[in-house]
Design a protein around this motif. Structure first.
Motif: not given
Length: 152
Positions: A68-71, A5-8, A22-25, A29-35
């Motif tokens: 997520k890793t790619a973003a 969660l800290l990664f998010v 970097t906003r969009a990627p 990444a945050g949204a994918l990690d939350a998912t």
């Protein structure tokens, strides 16, 4: 899960705060990690009741982790390219961002590098804190607001 969660928070706050590009990627990444975290929590809840975890959702989990890793790598790459290199702190942040991309790409090819993958993102999280703290200390403080007691 708490560190994940800290990664998010790290992706969403640190990348978007560092450079506008970097906003969009970073948000992706945050949204994918939350998912991914939500799926993991669901699987953990199901397995604690003895219910089997289906194969298709597990495959989806791997796909989300790869996206997520790619973003995150895209966002870190943009940070590495967009940061000014005028100070040592900025150069260190750019190097840590570039290392994040290179180490994660190498980790995909060589899974033995897995334990090394968190190091660049940890540096990339700590370095802005150090740089911004030094900048805040160098800024003169504002005079106090409100009545000031007379000095003797």
């Amino acid at each position: 899960m708490a560190f994940d969660l800290l990664f998010v928070l790290g992706c969403a706050a640190m990348f978007t705060g560092a450079v506008r590009l970097t906003r969009a990627p970073a948000l992706a990444a945050g949204a994918l990690d939350a998912t991914e975290n939500a799926l993991l929590a669901t699987y953990a809840a199901r397995s604690s009741t003895g219910a089997p975890v289906d194969g298709v959702p597990v495959t989806a989990l791997y796909a989300i982790a790869a996206l997520k890793t790619a973003a995150a790598m895209t966002a870190a790459g943009f940070v590495a390219l967009a940061l000014p290199t005028t100070t040592r702190a900025h150069r260190a942040m750019a190097a840590a961002a570039a290392a994040f991309v290179l180490v994660n790409a190498a980790g995909t090819a060589l899974p033995a590098l897995g334990p090394v993958e968190p190091l660049p993102i940890a540096l990339l999280t700590v370095l802005p804190l150090v740089a911004f703290r030094a900048r805040l200390r160098a800024t003169p403080s504002a005079p106090p607001i409100g009545p000031v007691a007379p000095s003797r």
